[in-house]
Design a protein around this motif. Structure first.
Motif, PDB file in Angstrom:
ATOM      1  N   GLY A  26       0.814  -1.211   0.000  1.00  0.00           N
ATOM      2  CA  GLY A  26       0.000   0.000   0.000  1.00  0.00           C
ATOM      3  C   GLY A  26       0.846   1.257   0.000  1.00  0.00           C
ATOM      4  O   GLY A  26       0.536   2.240  -0.683  1.00  0.00           O
ATOM      5  N   PHE A  27       1.944   1.247   0.774  1.00  0.00           N
ATOM      6  CA  PHE A  27       2.838   2.408   0.816  1.00  0.00           C
ATOM      7  C   PHE A  27       3.470   2.650  -0.549  1.00  0.00           C
ATOM      8  O   PHE A  27       3.550   3.795  -1.009  1.00  0.00           O
ATOM      9  N   LEU A  28       3.915   1.599  -1.218  1.00  0.00           N
ATOM     10  CA  LEU A  28       4.530   1.763  -2.534  1.00  0.00           C
ATOM     11  C   LEU A  28       3.525   2.256  -3.567  1.00  0.00           C
ATOM     12  O   LEU A  28       3.856   3.094  -4.416  1.00  0.00           O
ATOM     13  N   ILE A  29       2.286   1.784  -3.488  1.00  0.00           N
ATOM     14  CA  ILE A  29       1.256   2.267  -4.405  1.00  0.00           C
ATOM     15  C   ILE A  29       0.971   3.737  -4.144  1.00  0.00           C
ATOM     16  O   ILE A  29       0.841   4.530  -5.081  1.00  0.00           O
ATOM     17  N   LEU A  30       0.879   4.132  -2.875  1.00  0.00           N
ATOM     18  CA  LEU A  30       0.659   5.537  -2.532  1.00  0.00           C
ATOM     19  C   LEU A  30       1.827   6.400  -2.999  1.00  0.00           C
ATOM     20  O   LEU A  30       1.625   7.490  -3.534  1.00  0.00           O
ATOM     21  N   LEU A  31       3.039   5.922  -2.854  1.00  0.00           N
ATOM     22  CA  LEU A  31       4.219   6.664  -3.292  1.00  0.00           C
ATOM     23  C   LEU A  31       4.208   6.862  -4.806  1.00  0.00           C
ATOM     24  O   LEU A  31       4.481   7.965  -5.296  1.00  0.00           O
ATOM     25  N   ALA A  33       1.560   6.858  -6.739  1.00  0.00           N
ATOM     26  CA  ALA A  33       0.451   7.750  -7.074  1.00  0.00           C
ATOM     27  C   ALA A  33       0.830   9.203  -6.811  1.00  0.00           C
ATOM     28  O   ALA A  33       0.535  10.090  -7.622  1.00  0.00           O
ATOM     29  N   MET A  34       1.494   9.469  -5.696  1.00  0.00           N
ATOM     30  CA  MET A  34       1.917  10.840  -5.387  1.00  0.00           C
ATOM     31  C   MET A  34       2.939  11.337  -6.399  1.00  0.00           C
ATOM     32  O   MET A  34       2.894  12.497  -6.816  1.00  0.00           O
ATOM     33  N   PHE A  35       3.854  10.483  -6.824  1.00  0.00           N
ATOM     34  CA  PHE A  35       4.829  10.867  -7.842  1.00  0.00           C
ATOM     35  C   PHE A  35       4.137  11.187  -9.155  1.00  0.00           C
ATOM     36  O   PHE A  35       4.451  12.183  -9.809  1.00  0.00           O
ATOM     37  N   ALA A  36       3.180  10.369  -9.544  1.00  0.00           N
ATOM     38  CA  ALA A  36       2.478  10.583 -10.810  1.00  0.00           C
ATOM     39  C   ALA A  36       1.680  11.890 -10.781  1.00  0.00           C
ATOM     40  O   ALA A  36       1.697  12.662 -11.753  1.00  0.00           O
ATOM     41  N   VAL A  37       1.014  12.168  -9.666  1.00  0.00           N
ATOM     42  CA  VAL A  37       0.236  13.404  -9.554  1.00  0.00           C
ATOM     43  C   VAL A  37       1.159  14.615  -9.571  1.00  0.00           C
ATOM     44  O   VAL A  37       0.890  15.604 -10.270  1.00  0.00           O
TER      45      VAL A  37
END
Length: 81
Positions: A26-31, A33-37
């Protein structure tokens, strides 16, 4: 012939040993997603300082001149005068 009832237990055991914990996933997915945004926002905004240009790294003068071409020969030597 192998017993078919032991098959699901070996798969679960294999997956539980080789799959990362859900919190890490979950942390890697959130990371990501934040990079992409942030990348998309930066692309939409454009350059922050359009007039800013990089300075040359070396001018062949041994680093004694200022990058903008001004001579610093009129500076005092630091003896208080």
């Amino acid at each position: 012939m192998k017993d078919q009832s032991s098959f699901p237990h070996t798969v679960v055991g294999f997956l539980s040993r080789h799959v990362p914990p859900p919190a890490l996933t979950g942390f890697l997915i959130l990371l990501m997603a934040m990079f992409a945004v942030s990348y998309e926002v930066g692309s939409a905004v454009g350059p922050v300082a359009p007039g800013m240009h990089s300075t040359p790294v070396g001018d062949g003068g041994g680093g004694r001149s200022e990058p903008h071409g001004h001579d610093m020969g009129d500076m005092c030597s630091g003896d208080g005068r």
